[in-house]
Write a protein that holds these residues in place. Structure first.
Motif, PDB file in Angstrom:
ATOM      1  N   THR A  47       4.042 -10.223   6.127  1.00 30.37           N
ATOM      2  CA  THR A  47       2.907 -11.140   6.230  1.00 30.37           C
ATOM      3  C   THR A  47       1.679 -10.464   6.835  1.00 30.37           C
ATOM      4  OG1 THR A  47       3.767 -11.905   8.364  1.00 30.37           O
ATOM      5  CG2 THR A  47       4.376 -13.179   6.401  1.00 30.37           C
ATOM      6  N   ALA A  48       1.806  -9.189   7.235  1.00 26.82           N
ATOM      7  CA  ALA A  48       0.690  -8.489   7.859  1.00 26.82           C
ATOM      8  C   ALA A  48      -0.280  -7.904   6.845  1.00 26.82           C
ATOM      9  CB  ALA A  48       1.208  -7.379   8.765  1.00 26.82           C
ATOM     10  N   THR A  49      -0.092  -8.180   5.573  1.00 27.23           N
ATOM     11  CA  THR A  49      -1.014  -7.682   4.562  1.00 27.23           C
ATOM     12  C   THR A  49      -1.437  -8.802   3.629  1.00 27.23           C
ATOM     13  OG1 THR A  49      -1.338  -6.123   2.731  1.00 27.23           O
ATOM     14  CG2 THR A  49       0.892  -6.977   3.042  1.00 27.23           C
ATOM     15  N   ASP A  50      -2.686  -8.720   3.166  1.00 25.93           N
ATOM     16  CA  ASP A  50      -3.193  -9.642   2.155  1.00 25.93           C
ATOM     17  C   ASP A  50      -3.006  -9.086   0.745  1.00 25.93           C
ATOM     18  OD1 ASP A  50      -4.027 -11.506   4.026  1.00 25.93           O
ATOM     19  OD2 ASP A  50      -6.015 -10.590   4.242  1.00 25.93           O
ATOM     20  N   MET A  51      -2.428  -7.895   0.629  1.00 26.75           N
ATOM     21  CA  MET A  51      -2.140  -7.336  -0.694  1.00 26.75           C
ATOM     22  C   MET A  51      -0.971  -8.112  -1.291  1.00 26.75           C
ATOM     23  SD  MET A  51      -2.475  -3.222  -0.157  1.00 26.75           S
ATOM     24  CE  MET A  51      -2.161  -2.886  -1.908  1.00 26.75           C
ATOM     25  N   LYS A  64       5.962  15.476 -11.220  1.00 24.61           N
ATOM     26  CA  LYS A  64       4.671  14.987 -10.733  1.00 24.61           C
ATOM     27  C   LYS A  64       4.909  13.839  -9.759  1.00 24.61           C
ATOM     28  CE  LYS A  64       3.520  11.369 -14.124  1.00 24.61           C
ATOM     29  NZ  LYS A  64       3.264  10.315 -13.115  1.00 24.61           N
ATOM     30  N   PRO A  65       3.948  13.545  -8.899  1.00 24.92           N
ATOM     31  CA  PRO A  65       4.094  12.384  -8.016  1.00 24.92           C
ATOM     32  C   PRO A  65       3.894  11.085  -8.780  1.00 24.92           C
ATOM     33  CG  PRO A  65       1.960  13.418  -7.677  1.00 24.92           C
ATOM     34  CD  PRO A  65       2.716  14.303  -8.627  1.00 24.92           C
ATOM     35  N   TYR A  66       4.673  10.059  -8.415  1.00 24.00           N
ATOM     36  CA  TYR A  66       4.514   8.747  -9.032  1.00 24.00           C
ATOM     37  C   TYR A  66       3.507   7.941  -8.219  1.00 24.00           C
ATOM     38  CZ  TYR A  66       8.039   9.508 -12.545  1.00 24.00           C
ATOM     39  OH  TYR A  66       8.711   9.991 -13.637  1.00 24.00           O
ATOM     40  N   ALA A  67       2.252   8.403  -8.289  1.00 22.53           N
ATOM     41  CA  ALA A  67       1.139   7.735  -7.622  1.00 22.53           C
ATOM     42  C   ALA A  67       0.297   7.030  -8.674  1.00 22.53           C
ATOM     43  CB  ALA A  67       0.290   8.748  -6.857  1.00 22.53           C
ATOM     44  N   SER A  68      -0.244   5.886  -8.317  1.00 24.46           N
ATOM     45  CA  SER A  68      -1.110   5.176  -9.258  1.00 24.46           C
ATOM     46  C   SER A  68      -2.132   4.355  -8.494  1.00 24.46           C
ATOM     47  CB  SER A  68      -0.299   4.262 -10.182  1.00 24.46           C
ATOM     48  OG  SER A  68      -0.014   3.035  -9.561  1.00 24.46           O
ATOM     49  N   SER A  69      -3.170   4.005  -9.206  1.00 22.22           N
ATOM     50  CA  SER A  69      -4.180   3.087  -8.677  1.00 22.22           C
ATOM     51  C   SER A  69      -3.754   1.655  -8.980  1.00 22.22           C
ATOM     52  CB  SER A  69      -5.529   3.384  -9.320  1.00 22.22           C
ATOM     53  OG  SER A  69      -5.478   3.084 -10.708  1.00 22.22           O
ATOM     54  N   ALA A  70      -4.653   0.723  -8.718  1.00 19.58           N
ATOM     55  CA  ALA A  70      -4.363  -0.684  -8.998  1.00 19.58           C
ATOM     56  C   ALA A  70      -4.243  -0.965 -10.481  1.00 19.58           C
ATOM     57  CB  ALA A  70      -5.450  -1.565  -8.396  1.00 19.58           C
ATOM     58  N   CYS A 127      -4.762 -12.195  -5.815  1.00 17.54           N
ATOM     59  CA  CYS A 127      -4.812 -11.353  -4.624  1.00 17.54           C
ATOM     60  C   CYS A 127      -6.179 -11.433  -3.954  1.00 17.54           C
ATOM     61  CB  CYS A 127      -4.518  -9.903  -5.006  1.00 17.54           C
ATOM     62  SG  CYS A 127      -4.402  -8.773  -3.588  1.00 17.54           S
ATOM     63  N   ALA A 128      -6.187 -11.219  -2.650  1.00 18.51           N
ATOM     64  CA  ALA A 128      -7.447 -11.211  -1.909  1.00 18.51           C
ATOM     65  C   ALA A 128      -8.287  -9.985  -2.224  1.00 18.51           C
ATOM     66  CB  ALA A 128      -7.160 -11.264  -0.409  1.00 18.51           C
ATOM     67  N   PHE A 129      -7.648  -8.947  -2.813  1.00 20.14           N
ATOM     68  CA  PHE A 129      -8.356  -7.715  -3.128  1.00 20.14           C
ATOM     69  C   PHE A 129      -8.645  -7.631  -4.626  1.00 20.14           C
ATOM     70  CE2 PHE A 129      -6.020  -6.727   0.777  1.00 20.14           C
ATOM     71  CZ  PHE A 129      -7.055  -6.227   1.562  1.00 20.14           C
ATOM     72  N   ASP A 130      -9.705  -6.899  -4.944  1.00 19.04           N
ATOM     73  CA  ASP A 130     -10.163  -6.764  -6.327  1.00 19.04           C
ATOM     74  C   ASP A 130      -9.591  -5.487  -6.944  1.00 19.04           C
ATOM     75  OD1 ASP A 130     -11.483  -6.619  -8.719  1.00 19.04           O
ATOM     76  OD2 ASP A 130     -13.491  -6.421  -7.874  1.00 19.04           O
ATOM     77  N   CYS A 149      -9.306  -3.104  -3.867  1.00 15.37           N
ATOM     78  CA  CYS A 149      -7.861  -2.919  -3.710  1.00 15.37           C
ATOM     79  C   CYS A 149      -7.578  -1.593  -3.015  1.00 15.37           C
ATOM     80  CB  CYS A 149      -7.169  -2.938  -5.066  1.00 15.37           C
ATOM     81  SG  CYS A 149      -5.373  -2.651  -4.940  1.00 15.37           S
ATOM     82  N   PRO A 150      -6.809  -1.601  -1.943  1.00 11.74           N
ATOM     83  CA  PRO A 150      -6.497  -0.356  -1.227  1.00 11.74           C
ATOM     84  C   PRO A 150      -5.824   0.699  -2.089  1.00 11.74           C
ATOM     85  CG  PRO A 150      -6.002  -2.241   0.165  1.00 11.74           C
ATOM     86  CD  PRO A 150      -6.338  -2.795  -1.194  1.00 11.74           C
ATOM     87  N   PHE A 151      -5.084   0.284  -3.112  1.00 16.96           N
ATOM     88  CA  PHE A 151      -4.449   1.268  -3.979  1.00 16.96           C
ATOM     89  C   PHE A 151      -5.473   2.206  -4.614  1.00 16.96           C
ATOM     90  CE2 PHE A 151      -0.307  -1.108  -4.414  1.00 16.96           C
ATOM     91  CZ  PHE A 151       0.504  -0.023  -4.127  1.00 16.96           C
TER      92      PHE A 151
END
Length: 503
Positions: free
Chosen positions: A336-340, A413-419, A432-435, A445-447
């Motif tokens: 609950t500590a995140t709005d994501m 490769k790393p399994y990294a991605s954006s939103a 979501c609270a983030f765009d 969005c933090p991602f």
């Protein structure tokens, strides 16, 4: 006289030394194992309740069972050898690194002997894998999976080619469920006295993390086979298309939920695969991409992880090729500590049930920790404690290798991605609270900022990777346009907020 020592994740009578009608069976319920980390209470409840049921079922069939409840394996063996001095024990080789040697030492110190035999709870033996691989890594899942298909004959034609013409239909397993989608119910189980008794004991005895209520995992062979039958009858047909989808209001979709039962021995992977394949052959409603995707998980990836772990330990446990040095954020323990929406949901599902499916594990929980810069070992510890199906042999390679790119022993490769990926494969972003379309600004969005900052931070290591060329051309465009500095500043603010428990 020979006694079979059955460990808590070896509860099988269909394979291994219990099939040889032993004189006696030993089980030791060692509380110290549950104190090693903050386990999910449902994980502990499942294992201890399953052990007690296994004891009772053996005794009902006339088997002489010694069941020791002790603080440690050593204390349990003390009690056992006091009553049975000099006894000879036999145990299946534990999958976790170093455990067999430790058990031998414990038994020998008490005047007994321990014979370690092959672990029959996997489809591919160490000798078979090593003969296939030869002496030269790297480890490659794709050819191993094809090897396993040929060895088992699963989904193979008579001319040694794959059914349907392709080995994998992963590209058909990435559909988005329609708005009216409603997955089949997963049912539930009724329990006798063992589950409530163990649940109360766990609550008073151990420091755990997660919700003990809502426990609904199989703890007997009969319950596990019913869970298998339920999946094959109701969810296997729809498993493939939505295998990678994530929905806010549906925690299970059409996944099997069988991994925990398989990993403690209540089900054998071969019988699970055979049941699914029998249904595929006898019914018209199961598409090839559903059965192939399930077989790939069961006799491909699961077996592959076991052998990568076997070869790469102990170094795998401490691997950290990117030098990630941050602690795991508090929000993993307090969802609950995140709005994501996506991250809060995935971490919340682990808290609620000790479970989240593979895309939530890899592309949400691990992806965030990776781009945030959390140590692979910190993420591994959280996975190991939080999931009901978690054991070192499967968690360590999946999290260190796939989730954290701490090693390139079997991942390229790393399994990294954006939103962008999250928005495509989940329905979280709309509420979501983030765009998801913004990279900078307080509601971006933090991602997004973490992803581009991750690429910039590890540019010297990753730019030369042939699979990363396109994303680095995009990074170059952002740098040339003068946008990268603001993106990295946003990433820094995100990390500061996350570390302080605010996101």
């Amino acid at each position: 006289m020979t006694t079979v020592w059955v460990l808590g994740n070896q509860l099988t009578r269909t394979a291994g030394p219990l099939t040889d009608d032993p004189d006696r069976v030993l089980l030791i319920e060692a509380a110290a194992l549950a104190r090693r980390r903050r386990y999910h209470p449902q994980k502990l409840c499942m294992v201890f309740a399953a052990m007690r049921h296994f004891r009772d079922e053996l005794r009902d069939d006339g088997v002489d069972v010694v069941y020791e409840r002790a603080e440690t394996f050593g204390a349990g063996l003390d009690a056992y050898f006091d009553a049975h001095p000099g006894d000879d024990l036999v145990v299946q080789r534990p999958a976790n690194h170093g455990t067999a040697d430790r058990l031998r030492e414990l038994v020998a110190a008490r005047g007994g002997s321990l014979r370690v035999v092959a672990n029959a709870q996997f489809r591919c033996s160490p000798a078979q894998f090593d003969d296939w691989m030869g002496t030269e890594p790297p480890f490659k899942h794709r050819p191993f999976y094809r090897h396993m298909r040929r060895e088992t004959g699963y989904l193979m034609r008579d001319d040694d080619t794959p059914e349907g013409g392709d080995w994998s239909y992963d590209d058909q397993n990435q559909e988005t469920p329609p708005a009216e989608y409603d997955s089949p119910s997963v049912g539930g189980f009724e329990y006798d006295e063992h589950v409530p008794a163990v649940r109360d004991w766990v609550a008073t005895e151990f420091d755990t993390w997660g919700d003990p209520d809502g426990f609904d995992w199989p703890v007997t062979r009969e319950q596990a086979t019913r869970a298998l039958e339920s999946f094959v009858a109701d969810r296997l047909a729809g498993f493939g298309p939505y295998e990678d989808a994530v929905l806010a209001d549906d925690w299970h979709l059409e996944h099997s939920l069988l991994s925990a039962a398989v990993n403690i021995g209540l089900l054998h992977p071969e019988e699970v695969a055979d049941a699914a394949l029998d249904a595929y052959r006898s019914r018209d409603d199961i598409p090839l991409n559903s059965i192939e995707g399930f077989v790939r998980q069961l006799i491909g990836w699961r077996e592959f992880m076991r052998h990568v772990y076997r070869h790469q330990m102990p170094g795998l446990a401490t691997a950290n090729q990117l030098g990630a040095d941050r602690d795991l954020p508090p929000l993993y323990w307090t969802p609950t500590a995140t709005d994501m929406a996506c991250l809060g949901s995935a971490a919340g599902r682990v808290y609620d049930r000790g479970y989240a499916h593979h895309i939530e594990r890899l592309m949400v929980l691990s992806n965030f920790a990776l781009t945030y810069g959390a140590r692979p070992q910190a993420l591994t510890e959280w996975f190991h404690g939080g999931f009901v199906d978690a054991y070192d042999w499967v968690v360590t390679p999946n999290v260190v290798g796939m989730g954290s790119f701490g090693t390139d022993a079997f991942t390229s490769k790393p399994y990294a991605s954006s939103a962008n990926y999250i928005d495509k494969m989940t329905d979280h972003c709309s509420d979501c609270a983030f765009d998801p379309d913004s990279t900078v600004g307080e509601r971006a969005c933090p991602f997004n900022s973490l992803y581009w900052d991750f690429l910039a931070t590890h540019e010297d290591t990753l730019r030369s990777n042939h699979r990363m060329g396109l994303v680095y051309s995009h990074l170059d465009s952002k740098r040339d346009a003068g946008k990268l500095a603001a993106i990295r500043e946003r990433a820094q603010r995100v990390r500061e907020g996350v570390a302080a428990g605010r996101l």
